[in-house]
Design an enzyme around this catalytic site. Structure first.
Site, PDB file in Angstrom:
ATOM      1  N   HIS A 192      -4.181  -4.012  -5.671  1.00  0.00           N
ATOM      2  CA  HIS A 192      -4.477  -2.945  -4.715  1.00  0.00           C
ATOM      3  C   HIS A 192      -3.682  -1.681  -5.038  1.00  0.00           C
ATOM      4  CE1 HIS A 192      -3.715  -0.924  -0.738  1.00  0.00           C
ATOM      5  NE2 HIS A 192      -5.028  -0.942  -0.763  1.00  0.00           N
ATOM      6  N   GLU A 251      -5.335   0.101  -7.891  1.00  0.00           N
ATOM      7  CA  GLU A 251      -6.519   0.841  -7.434  1.00  0.00           C
ATOM      8  C   GLU A 251      -6.116   2.188  -6.835  1.00  0.00           C
ATOM      9  OE1 GLU A 251      -8.369   1.534  -3.475  1.00  0.00           O
ATOM     10  OE2 GLU A 251      -8.244  -0.641  -3.746  1.00  0.00           O
ATOM     11  N   HIS A 252      -5.058   2.207  -6.022  1.00  0.00           N
ATOM     12  CA  HIS A 252      -4.570   3.468  -5.456  1.00  0.00           C
ATOM     13  C   HIS A 252      -4.117   4.431  -6.549  1.00  0.00           C
ATOM     14  CE1 HIS A 252      -3.901   3.186  -0.923  1.00  0.00           C
ATOM     15  NE2 HIS A 252      -4.608   2.111  -1.221  1.00  0.00           N
ATOM     16  N   GLU A 306       0.045   1.728   5.016  1.00  0.00           N
ATOM     17  CA  GLU A 306      -1.229   1.036   5.206  1.00  0.00           C
ATOM     18  C   GLU A 306      -0.996  -0.389   5.706  1.00  0.00           C
ATOM     19  OE1 GLU A 306      -5.266  -0.130   2.657  1.00  0.00           O
ATOM     20  OE2 GLU A 306      -3.615   0.913   1.671  1.00  0.00           O
TER      21      GLU A 306
END
Length: 420
Positions: A47, A50-51, A127
């Site tokens: 993840h 991906e960021h 997040e």
């Protein structure tokens, strides 16, 4: 609709789905790597990667990436799941080349600047905090962990703040090097796209990508357990699931029809009985998720703590009845909802892109929509009753998760006895 697939010499697959009557094009890269491919000490790295792909490349700054695609009225985004990572954009048909170039640039040429990484660690930790403050999201992470404890497939995709806050550039590059290989990628476009033109664009930008040595993820092993997060909030958020089916299981279509029949809409059994007839919950729905080697079928509901003692038996009663008295009219209604939802969604180029890319990774080829609709049509009431009995009467322990003042919660074993 006709989908076309071409495999490049390096093993990368290029898929197109022309939609002659639309004016937009959606393009993206789907990669066969996600949270379950992480080692325990790198949970959350897929993840984070991906960021960071959006934070600068050898050709573009982070700001330039956003300005170029938005400057032509398009948008760009990405997501990480347990088994896949996707990067995608949508633009007008005349901007297909630009959208393809930007997607290729962020996937293949990201530089992971140290200053951007420091900021993004903080962003992802925020997040995580946001999810932790959102019980109707967090309960599904708890449910996944309860179903698959101490396994990669049971861990949160976002990771834990103490580890996420220490990810290094070298760890991102290492994971990308292992996972972002040509044979694990599908480059796809849907909408106003010429297949020959797109194939040339894809060959020019992805034809040089090397393959990767990533090992197969550990198999998922259902171990159903119970996790409760006691909090002083207004409602109890309850989710439970039973061992489901993989994508390639012959019962996959019947499970989808069962789930929709139980809690897929306002006419579903759970909505009618729990919300409309008894007023026990504002939100109640069922779900059926699959993976390459397993899956989960279950129910979510949010209720007043005082109603929890009544809610669980009613849930169990509705599930048990599904194995006994589902009839052909109810089954036909569920089939129609599934088919209509799928066909309506595919009128969007972005939904069509998602479908052809994901299913090429899962099944090895673009989906045959007509064949899938035929499989759904073949599901009759007897098949629904059979899979309901198989899933909920297996005797295997369910996974149970709850967040809130859950003192009145029945334990998973007692709950399973009610619908077994």
């Amino acid at each position: 609709m006709t989908e076309l697939m071409h495999t490049l010499p390096n093993g990368l697959r290029v898929v197109t789905a022309p939609m002659p009557h639309v004016e937009t094009t959606s393009v993206g890269v789907w990669i066969d790597v996600g949270g379950r491919h992480e080692r325990a000490d790198e949970n959350g790295v897929a993840h984070m990667l991906e960021h960071m792909a959006f934070k600068g490349t050898r050709r573009r700054t982070a700001r330039a990436i956003a300005e170029e695609i938005e400057g032509v009225g398009g948008y760009i985004n990405a997501y990480t799941s347990r088994e896949q990572t996707a990067y995608y954009a949508r633009a007008l048909k005349e901007d297909l080349e630009l959208a393809t170039d930007i997607i290729a640039d962020i996937v293949l040429n990201s530089t992971f600047p140290e200053d951007e990484l420091a900021r993004e660690r903080s962003v992802v930790c925020q997040e995580i905090a946001q999810v932790n403050d959102t019980p109707d999201d967090l309960v599904f992470d708890l449910l996944q962990e309860a179903a698959y404890p101490d396994q990669a497939v049971g861990r949160s995709i976002l990771g834990k703040p103490d580890r996420v806050g220490r990810f290094s550039r070298q760890e991102l590059e290492g994971f990308m090097g292992r996972g972002y290989g040509a044979s694990r990628m599908v480059v796809a476009a849907a909408g106003a796209v010429d297949p020959d033109e797109f194939l040339k664009l894809a060959e020019a930008r992805f034809g040089h990508v090397a393959d990767s040595p990533m090992e197969r993820p550990e198999p998922s092993l259902w171990r159903g357990s119970q996790l409760v997060d006691e909090r002083a909030i207004e409602q109890v958020h309850l989710a439970f699931g039973v061992d489901g089916v993989a994508f390639d299981d012959p019962d996959f279509p019947a499970v989808q029809v069962l789930s929709n029949l139980l809690g897929g809409g306002m006419s579903s059994r759970l909505f009618q009985e729990i919300r409309e007839n008894r007023g026990l919950a504002y939100s109640v729905f069922s779900f059926a998720g699959s993976m390459m080697d397993g899956g989960m079928v279950g129910v979510y509901a949010a209720t007043d703590p005082e109603a929890l003692g009544e809610l669980q038996p009613v849930l169990a009663d509705e599930i048990r009845r599904a194995a006994d008295d589902v009839d052909e009219d109810e089954t036909a209604r569920s089939r129609s909802q599934i088919k209509a939802g799928m066909v309506m969604a595919l009128e969007s180029s972005s939904a069509r892109l998602e479908q052809i890319a994901r299913q090429t990774l899962i099944y090895g080829a673009p989906p045959d929509t007509a064949e899938w609709l035929e499989l759904v049509d073949a599901v009759d009431a007897a098949a629904v009753r059979r899979v309901a009995a198989k899933l909920f009467g297996s005797g295997r322990p369910p996974a149970l998760a709850a967040i809130g003042p859950a003192a009145g919660l029945e334990d998973g074993a007692r709950f399973a006895e009610r619908f077994g």
